[in-house]
Design a protein around this motif. Structure first.
Motif, short mmCIF file in Angstrom:
data_model
loop_
_atom_site.label_atom_id
_atom_site.label_comp_id
_atom_site.label_asym_id
_atom_site.label_seq_id
_atom_site.Cartn_x
_atom_site.Cartn_y
_atom_site.Cartn_z
N LEU A 77 29.98 34.62 45.46
CA LEU A 77 30.78 33.79 44.56
C LEU A 77 31.22 34.61 43.34
CD1 LEU A 77 31.87 30.95 44.00
CD2 LEU A 77 29.74 30.47 42.81
N GLY A 78 30.31 35.43 42.83
CA GLY A 78 30.65 36.29 41.69
C GLY A 78 31.74 37.29 42.03
N TRP A 92 33.99 36.99 44.41
CA TRP A 92 35.22 36.23 44.62
C TRP A 92 35.88 35.87 43.28
CZ3 TRP A 92 36.17 30.92 43.56
CH2 TRP A 92 37.39 30.45 44.04
N MET A 93 35.07 35.38 42.32
CA MET A 93 35.62 35.02 41.01
C MET A 93 36.12 36.26 40.26
SD MET A 93 33.27 31.88 39.57
CE MET A 93 31.93 32.93 39.14
N LYS A 94 35.40 37.38 40.41
CA LYS A 94 35.82 38.63 39.76
C LYS A 94 37.18 39.07 40.28
CE LYS A 94 34.65 43.48 39.59
NZ LYS A 94 33.86 44.51 40.23
N ASN A 95 37.37 39.01 41.59
CA ASN A 95 38.64 39.41 42.18
C ASN A 95 39.76 38.42 41.87
OD1 ASN A 95 37.49 41.70 43.27
ND2 ASN A 95 37.02 40.70 45.21
N LEU A 96 39.41 37.15 41.77
CA LEU A 96 40.42 36.12 41.52
C LEU A 96 40.91 36.16 40.07
CD1 LEU A 96 41.89 33.67 42.79
CD2 LEU A 96 40.03 32.25 41.92
N PHE A 97 39.98 36.30 39.13
CA PHE A 97 40.33 36.23 37.71
C PHE A 97 40.37 37.60 37.01
CE2 PHE A 97 38.33 32.06 38.61
CZ PHE A 97 39.46 31.27 38.41
N GLN A 100 37.99 39.52 35.95
CA GLN A 100 37.02 39.61 34.87
C GLN A 100 35.69 40.10 35.45
OE1 GLN A 100 37.56 38.93 31.58
NE2 GLN A 100 39.72 38.51 32.05
N LEU A 107 32.26 37.98 35.52
CA LEU A 107 32.08 36.86 36.45
C LEU A 107 31.17 37.22 37.62
CD1 LEU A 107 35.68 35.36 36.45
CD2 LEU A 107 33.62 34.39 35.42
N GLY A 140 27.84 35.05 38.79
CA GLY A 140 27.48 34.70 40.16
C GLY A 140 26.07 35.13 40.51
#
Length: 102
Positions: free
Chosen positions: A35-36, A38-43, A45, A48, A52
Motif C-alpha cells: 500500500l505504501g 502504491w501510494m508513493k507511486n501514485l502521489f 511522495q 507515503l 504504509g
C-alpha cells in the motif's frame, strides 16, 4: 472451545487458526508495504511508503493482540474446568517420582 465436539474438520480449522498468526503477521506487513509503494507511486511522495510500513506493522501488532485475547480466554475457560482445579500430587506419588529421578 470444545475441539472434540467439532469433528475432524473442526480440529483442522482450529489447528490452522492457531498456525495462522505467523502468516497473518507477514501478510499484514507486506500489505502495508504494498500500500505504501502504491501510494508513493501514485502521489510521488516518498514518505507515503513509510506510512504504509507503519500501517502494516500496526496491523500485525493488532493481530497479535487479538490472538492473545483469544488464547487468554481459552486458558481461563480451561482453568475453570473441574478436572484441572485443585490438582495436587499425593505424598506417595512424590516418593515414587523421587525414586524414578535417581
Amino acid at each position: 472451545m470444545d475441539v472434540e465436539k467439532k469433528g475432524r474438520v473442526g480440529k483442522s480449522v482450529w489447528g490452522a487458526e492457531k498456525l495462522s498468526l505467523g502468516i497473518s503477521i507477514v501478510v499484514a506487513i507486506l500489505m502495508g508495504i504494498g500500500l505504501g509503494i502504491w501510494m508513493k507511486n501514485l502521489f510521488h511522495q516518498a514518505w507515503l511508503l513509510w506510512l504504509g510500513v507503519f500501517w502494516g506493522v500496526a496491523a500485525a501488532i493488532m493481530n497479535i493482540r487479538i490472538e492473545y485475547k483469544k488464547l487468554k480466554k481459552e486458558l481461563e475457560e480451561a482453568a475453570k474446568d473441574p478436572k484441572y482445579k485443585n490438582y495436587k500430587i499425593k505424598k506417595e506419588e512424590d516418593d515414587i517420582l523421587d525414586e524414578f529421578g535417581k
